[in-house]
Design an enzyme around this catalytic site. Structure first.
Site, mmCIF file in Angstrom:
data_model
loop_
_atom_site.group_PDB
_atom_site.id
_atom_site.type_symbol
_atom_site.label_atom_id
_atom_site.label_comp_id
_atom_site.label_asym_id
_atom_site.label_seq_id
_atom_site.Cartn_x
_atom_site.Cartn_y
_atom_site.Cartn_z
ATOM 1 N N ASP A 16 0.713 -1.351 -0.071
ATOM 2 C CA ASP A 16 0.118 -0.092 -0.025
ATOM 3 C C ASP A 16 0.859 1.495 -0.150
ATOM 4 O OD1 ASP A 16 -2.112 1.384 -0.081
ATOM 5 O OD2 ASP A 16 -2.954 1.024 2.012
ATOM 6 N N GLY A 19 0.413 4.799 -4.610
ATOM 7 C CA GLY A 19 -0.457 6.305 -5.314
ATOM 8 C C GLY A 19 0.227 7.279 -4.678
ATOM 9 N N TRP A 21 2.827 7.747 -2.880
ATOM 10 C CA TRP A 21 4.324 7.803 -3.004
ATOM 11 C C TRP A 21 4.408 8.709 -4.359
ATOM 12 C CZ3 TRP A 21 7.602 6.684 -7.058
ATOM 13 C CH2 TRP A 21 8.817 6.700 -6.992
ATOM 14 N N SER A 61 -7.247 -6.111 -5.131
ATOM 15 C CA SER A 61 -8.526 -6.560 -4.430
ATOM 16 C C SER A 61 -9.793 -6.727 -5.254
ATOM 17 C CB SER A 61 -8.759 -5.721 -3.337
ATOM 18 O OG SER A 61 -9.276 -4.590 -3.537
ATOM 19 N N ASN A 64 -10.644 -3.292 -5.537
ATOM 20 C CA ASN A 64 -10.080 -2.415 -6.316
ATOM 21 C C ASN A 64 -10.709 -2.222 -7.930
ATOM 22 O OD1 ASN A 64 -6.946 -3.341 -5.080
ATOM 23 N ND2 ASN A 64 -8.073 -1.579 -4.626
ATOM 24 N N ARG A 67 -11.885 1.312 -8.753
ATOM 25 C CA ARG A 67 -11.146 2.649 -9.291
ATOM 26 C C ARG A 67 -11.186 3.176 -10.652
ATOM 27 N NH1 ARG A 67 -5.140 1.802 -6.070
ATOM 28 N NH2 ARG A 67 -6.042 1.391 -4.116
ATOM 29 N N ARG A 183 1.504 -4.188 6.566
ATOM 30 C CA ARG A 183 0.886 -3.214 5.624
ATOM 31 C C ARG A 183 1.707 -1.900 5.731
ATOM 32 N NH1 ARG A 183 -5.336 -2.069 4.570
ATOM 33 N NH2 ARG A 183 -4.879 -0.573 2.765
ATOM 34 N N SER A 191 -8.518 -4.705 5.079
ATOM 35 C CA SER A 191 -8.873 -4.366 3.819
ATOM 36 C C SER A 191 -9.242 -5.799 3.054
ATOM 37 C CB SER A 191 -8.059 -3.516 2.876
ATOM 38 O OG SER A 191 -7.743 -2.282 3.595
ATOM 39 N N GLU A 202 0.858 -11.881 13.564
ATOM 40 C CA GLU A 202 1.150 -10.795 14.133
ATOM 41 C C GLU A 202 1.301 -9.443 12.964
ATOM 42 O OE1 GLU A 202 2.254 -10.217 17.348
ATOM 43 O OE2 GLU A 202 1.743 -12.354 17.706
#
Ligand code: IPE
Ligand code: IPE
Ligand code: MG
Length: 242
Positions: A16, A19, A21, A61, A64, A67, A183, A191, A202
């Site tokens: 994740d 975008g 970045w 996903s 997604n 989008r 993540r 998500s 964990e």
């Protein structure tokens, strides 16, 4: 590299921040996905060298598809555009690739690419890379349940034999539990990712965007994992009393 760290068997990434970045650098979101893709290769090679056997990565996903058409198309085409590069990489590193996800809504070209990668890498038995594409955790559980009902109705499966181990055989792939879920980008949610397999994972949520998550950031994740006390519902009485 610290040799005293605990090494998980299965690490899962929610990739994740691609975008953000890109937009923070005045670049297109596609450029962010390109950079994220490049980083996956470098990072997975390093992680496998570190002794981890299973890596899962969430790349697209079931949600997604909401989008823009341009972004969806870009993400869909990444696999086919980079097919040669992906295969060269897997052969060089001896990586067995699985795809997890629904096969509907994907073009013939994408499906053929996925099949080719799975077929060509099936011979490798040490390092497993599970790519979650058109994947949803709810969808996986529903799809498994449908297959189970079918097998029960046809007499192939005795419902009394259905336990956790048996259920796992009906998931997209029979994978070991996720030990560490990472993540990137600072979001702290799952998500709809590997809901079954993450039951005792964990969770680690670094702020770094995925294209900037490199070896040093990964080593920090391992240090954090090593500090965690995994109890699985039990209690270490000797430790508590000492
Ligand atoms: C990549 O990051 C993950 C994919 C869904 C392909 P994003 O595209 O979600 O990046 P952000 O969250 O908008 O920064
Ligand atoms: C989750 O990231 C899906 C993938 C990484 C493929 P998103 O960026 O789509 O998730 P939300 O919308 O922030 O929950
Ligand atoms: Mg995102």
């Amino acid at each position: 590299m610290d040799d005293n760290l605990k090494i998980p068997n299965h690490i899962a990434f929610i990739v994740d921040g691609n975008g953000r970045w890109a937009t923070e650098r005045g670049l297109s979101r596609s450029k962010g996905h390109e950079e994220g893709f490049k980083n996956i290769q470098v990072l997975t090679a390093y992680i496998f060298k570190r002794g981890i056997k299973y890596i899962s990565a969430y790349l697209f996903s079931t949600e997604n598809f909401k989008r823009s058409e341009a972004e969806v198309n870009f993400l869909m085409n990444l696999l086919t555009d980079k097919l040669k590069q992906i295969l060269d990489f897997c052969h060089q590193e001896n990586i067995h690739v699985y795809f997890s996800g629904r096969r509907d809504r994907l073009s013939k070209k994408v499906l053929m690419t996925m099949e080719k990668i799975e077929e060509e890498t099936a011979k490798y038995k040490d390092k497993y890379f599970n790519i979650c594409f058109n994947y949803g955790g709810h969808a996986e559980i529903i799809d498994a349940t449908k297959k189970i009902v079918k097998d029960v109705n046809s007499g192939k499966l005795d419902i009394n034999l259905l336990d956790e181990k048996m259920y796992e055989k009906y998931l997209y792939h029979e994978l070991p539990p996720v030990d560490l879920l990472i993540r990137t980008s600072g979001e702290q949610r799952i998500s709809n990712f590997m809901l079954w397999q993450c039951s005792y994972a964990e969770f680690y949520f670094p702020k770094t965007y995925f294209p900037d998550f490199h070896e040093e950031e990964f080593e920090e994740a391992l240090r954090e994992y090593t500090r965690r006390d995994r109890r699985f519902g039990g209690i270490d009485y000797d430790k508590k009393n000492s």
